[in-house]
Design a protein around this motif. Structure first.
Motif, PDB file in Angstrom:
ATOM      1  N   GLY A 137      31.831  33.719  47.680  1.00 55.56           N
ATOM      2  CA  GLY A 137      31.401  33.671  46.141  1.00 55.56           C
ATOM      3  C   GLY A 137      31.178  35.034  45.606  1.00 55.56           C
ATOM      4  O   GLY A 137      31.156  35.163  44.279  1.00 55.56           O
ATOM      5  N   PHE A 138      31.164  36.223  46.330  1.00 51.54           N
ATOM      6  CA  PHE A 138      31.170  37.589  45.598  1.00 51.54           C
ATOM      7  C   PHE A 138      32.402  37.829  44.951  1.00 51.54           C
ATOM      8  O   PHE A 138      32.542  38.707  44.193  1.00 51.54           O
ATOM      9  CB  PHE A 138      31.105  38.610  46.701  1.00 51.54           C
ATOM     10  N   ASN A 139      33.384  36.936  44.961  1.00 54.54           N
ATOM     11  CA  ASN A 139      34.703  37.039  44.274  1.00 54.54           C
ATOM     12  C   ASN A 139      34.785  36.165  43.025  1.00 54.54           C
ATOM     13  O   ASN A 139      35.943  36.157  42.212  1.00 54.54           O
ATOM     14  CB  ASN A 139      35.974  36.715  45.148  1.00 54.54           C
ATOM     15  N   VAL A 162      24.874  35.747  39.946  1.00 54.28           N
ATOM     16  CA  VAL A 162      25.985  36.899  40.578  1.00 54.28           C
ATOM     17  C   VAL A 162      27.225  37.004  39.731  1.00 54.28           C
ATOM     18  O   VAL A 162      27.666  38.266  39.620  1.00 54.28           O
ATOM     19  CB  VAL A 162      26.398  36.018  41.959  1.00 54.28           C
ATOM     20  N   ASN A 163      27.957  36.005  39.421  1.00 50.62           N
ATOM     21  CA  ASN A 163      28.977  36.182  38.508  1.00 50.62           C
ATOM     22  C   ASN A 163      28.738  36.429  36.971  1.00 50.62           C
ATOM     23  O   ASN A 163      29.123  35.746  36.213  1.00 50.62           O
ATOM     24  CB  ASN A 163      29.847  35.031  38.601  1.00 50.62           C
ATOM     25  N   SER A 164      27.946  37.637  36.802  1.00 49.48           N
ATOM     26  CA  SER A 164      27.344  37.851  35.414  1.00 49.48           C
ATOM     27  C   SER A 164      27.559  39.369  35.247  1.00 49.48           C
ATOM     28  O   SER A 164      27.236  40.332  36.184  1.00 49.48           O
ATOM     29  CB  SER A 164      26.104  37.555  35.164  1.00 49.48           C
ATOM     30  N   PRO A 187      32.141  40.515  40.812  1.00 49.34           N
ATOM     31  CA  PRO A 187      31.668  41.685  41.281  1.00 49.34           C
ATOM     32  C   PRO A 187      32.419  42.308  42.304  1.00 49.34           C
ATOM     33  O   PRO A 187      32.716  43.552  42.326  1.00 49.34           O
ATOM     34  CB  PRO A 187      30.302  41.241  41.988  1.00 49.34           C
ATOM     35  N   LEU A 188      33.091  41.564  43.069  1.00 46.42           N
ATOM     36  CA  LEU A 188      34.198  42.252  44.056  1.00 46.42           C
ATOM     37  C   LEU A 188      35.214  43.088  43.235  1.00 46.42           C
ATOM     38  O   LEU A 188      35.708  44.042  43.770  1.00 46.42           O
ATOM     39  CB  LEU A 188      34.899  41.222  44.990  1.00 46.42           C
ATOM     40  N   LEU A 189      35.893  42.328  42.286  1.00 43.45           N
ATOM     41  CA  LEU A 189      37.222  43.071  41.475  1.00 43.45           C
ATOM     42  C   LEU A 189      36.573  44.185  40.558  1.00 43.45           C
ATOM     43  O   LEU A 189      37.351  45.111  40.686  1.00 43.45           O
ATOM     44  CB  LEU A 189      37.662  42.116  40.566  1.00 43.45           C
ATOM     45  N   ARG A 190      35.321  44.194  40.297  1.00 44.84           N
ATOM     46  CA  ARG A 190      34.981  45.330  39.480  1.00 44.84           C
ATOM     47  C   ARG A 190      34.659  46.444  40.206  1.00 44.84           C
ATOM     48  O   ARG A 190      34.670  47.621  39.897  1.00 44.84           O
ATOM     49  CB  ARG A 190      33.804  44.751  38.549  1.00 44.84           C
ATOM     50  N   LEU A 191      34.055  46.221  41.534  1.00 44.31           N
ATOM     51  CA  LEU A 191      33.701  47.234  42.480  1.00 44.31           C
ATOM     52  C   LEU A 191      35.108  48.083  42.723  1.00 44.31           C
ATOM     53  O   LEU A 191      35.067  49.267  43.157  1.00 44.31           O
ATOM     54  CB  LEU A 191      33.152  46.881  43.424  1.00 44.31           C
ATOM     55  N   SER A 192      36.120  47.226  43.023  1.00 46.45           N
ATOM     56  CA  SER A 192      37.295  47.631  43.438  1.00 46.45           C
ATOM     57  C   SER A 192      38.074  48.582  42.142  1.00 46.45           C
ATOM     58  O   SER A 192      38.471  49.682  42.636  1.00 46.45           O
ATOM     59  CB  SER A 192      38.309  46.572  43.708  1.00 46.45           C
TER      60      SER A 192
END
Length: 531
Positions: free
Chosen positions: A31-33, A317-319, A57-62
């Motif tokens: 779900g972090f993706n 989380v997805n916000s 969150p995962l893509l933005r941190l990347s």
């Protein structure tokens, strides 16, 4: 100086059924993706949602910080035949980079896809987290090739829902992990964690409800695995983080307030959770307080609020709001704790001499960064998320801090500025205090005021300019919008003390009307990530 990047370990939330555990096991990132394309600009469900693309969150941190996952050739770092990926030049590598996102896949063994389909007790998951941290430490130290000692390794724990309880159980209960793993934790960020359990229909879930480990959210059961039996007996709550386990200033709690868009169980969850929740977790149960060594409450964790549900398309989380708080908490430059100190409360003239006045005051906050369409923190009466104080607390309990109202914590980051030319970090605080319903002799009193209107309402504009050189003076500028529209005009310089905190008092521009309120905004400003 470039801040170090530490591995992020993501701990997902509760999966009740075998089907949900299977779904979790089938998702590489638990779900972090997940991203979103919609958000509620206001709490009216009859108005259409707004479009706002948040990638995950995962893509933005990347994309923004260079983080990457640790999967290689279809294997995870806990698989015995996992091997690190080769370098860009094609040479064999060792370990993993510090800028890695690691997913704690604790539901794999409880799924029927990769395990036996049986749920485990939360203590088992806590012990597994401890082992995972040590494995990540081993791999990061290996890649550093002697430049990093094992005792110097640090990581961030980011958790959703029950994942935050897994983190706290590991930290707070000496039986559920190793000291070496606990010492490796630098910061903790929780999304919508039921830190004080889950209430349904106004009652805590019962301790005897062991089906699918639902009693994990019962306070007596929580007192056991969180090692908080004494605190539970004293306070009847378990949302505490003892200083001996982890410093309260190193944890951030993100709290959701949108129950209406949470559609789990065809809306039954939000019905039982009731108002003042994200559809599952009560607002009042979603943050933590510190405890000193004598079990006295020592302070609150950094907390922010957003109009998001527990999960789903409108989930927390997805916000964008949660991601901004996460990234600023992990990598930001300045921390500002926001409080109101109430000096005087003035009653309507007709009842100011009445000895038994009952009233509940609601304190609201909208913290808005410059040039953005979202809030760093959002607390309003319409969304059941204001801070509340009774008339007795504000007037009779000042010695015990009853007149001090915590609003939120904001982290500011140079990286997140709108303008690369302007050196200042700026945001605005919309602050308001609602007129309460007055009760005299247990009867509603309706004269000389309008319920729901405002005793106070204004915007505080804040601008912080970092020093030109390390160790120099900061400039803090602030003004009320009603006094100086559109810009901050009052300058206040202070010498930055490493690890210190600067208290800035901004008097509220109020008149002497009755009813009314006088006080000041307290900005507790400190350098962040300066160690």
């Amino acid at each position: 100086m470039q801040k170090p990047f530490y591995p992020i370990i993501y701990v997902r939330g509760y999966a009740m059924t075998e089907a949900e555990r299977n779904e979790t096991a089938a998702d590489p990132f638990c779900g972090f993706n997940l991203g979103s394309t919609i958000f509620r600009a206001n709490p009216n469900k009859h108005e259409p949602a707004k479009k706002f693309v948040f990638e995950s969150p995962l893509l933005r941190l990347s994309a923004e910080y260079g983080y990457s996952d640790v999967y290689e050739n279809g294997l995870d770092i806990l698989d015995p035949d996992w091997r690190p990926r080769t370098s860009m030049s094609g040479q064999p590598n060792v370990g993993i980079p510090a800028s890695s996102v690691v997913i704690y896949r604790y539901y794999d063994e409880g799924s029927s896809l990769l395990g036996d389909g049986e749920a485990r007790k939360i203590e088992h998951y806590c012990q597994g987290l401890s082992a995972l941290i040590l494995r990540v430490r081993e791999l990061v130290v290996a890649q550093e090739r002697g430049a990093l000692k094992p005792e110097e390794f640090r990581c961030y724990l980011v958790a959703h829902s029950m994942g935050g309880l897994v983190v706290r159980g590991f930290l707070q209960n000496p039986k559920l992990g190793s000291d070496a793993a606990r010492k490796a934790v630098d910061k903790i960020f929780t999304y919508a964690t039921p830190h004080n359990g889950i209430d349904a229909g106004g009652r805590n879930v019962p301790s005897w409800l062991g089906l699918s480990e639902i009693n994990t959210f019962n306070r007596e059961r929580m007192g056991e695995y969180l090692n908080l039996e004494a605190a539970l007996e004293r306070y009847k709550r378990v949302d505490f983080l003892p200083a001996a386990a982890f410093p309260i200033e190193r944890i951030f709690c993100m709290v959701g307030t949108n129950r209406d868009d949470y559609d789990v169980a065809m809306g039954l969850s939000r019905t039982f959770a009731g108002h003042g929740s994200d559809g599952l977790v009560k607002v009042d149960n979603a943050s933590v307080w510190g405890l000193d060594r004598n079990n006295n409450i020592s302070g609150t964790a950094a907390t922010a609020y957003c109009y998001r549900t527990h999960s789903g398309p409108f989930g927390i989380v997805n916000s964008e709001e949660s991601y901004q708080n996460l990234s600023r908490f992990l990598f930001g430059d300045v921390r500002v704790d926001l409080w109101i100190e109430v000096d005087e409360v003035r009653l309507p003239v007709a009842i100011e001499d009445k000895p038994e006045v009952q009233a509940l005051y609601q304190f609201e906050l909208l913290a808005r960064p410059r040039g953005k369409r979202w809030y760093l923190s959002r607390r309003t009466a319409e969304e059941d998320s204001p801070a509340c104080r009774s008339h007795a607390e504000l007037t009779q309990q000042k010695a015990r801090g009853g007149n001090l109202v915590y609003l939120s914590t904001v982290f500011l980051a140079n990286k997140a500025k709108v303008s690369t030319v302007d050196r200042t970090l700026a945001y605005a605080m919309d602050v308001s205090v609602r007129v309460p319903d007055y009760v005299i002799d247990r009867k509603f009193w309706a004269d000389q005021h309008f319920e729901g209107s405002h005793l106070f309402r204004d915007s505080l504009l804040i601008s912080l300019e970092p020093p030109e050189q390390e160790g120099g003076a900061w400039k803090v500028l602030h003004s009320w919008e009603s006094q100086h529209v559109g810009q901050a005009t009052q300058a206040l310089s202070y010498t930055q003390v490493k690890g210190g905190q600067i208290r800035i008092e901004v008097p509220m521009p109020t008149a002497a009307q009755k009813p009314g309120i006088d006080g000041k905004i307290l900005l507790l400003v400190s350098a962040w990530n300066n160690d």
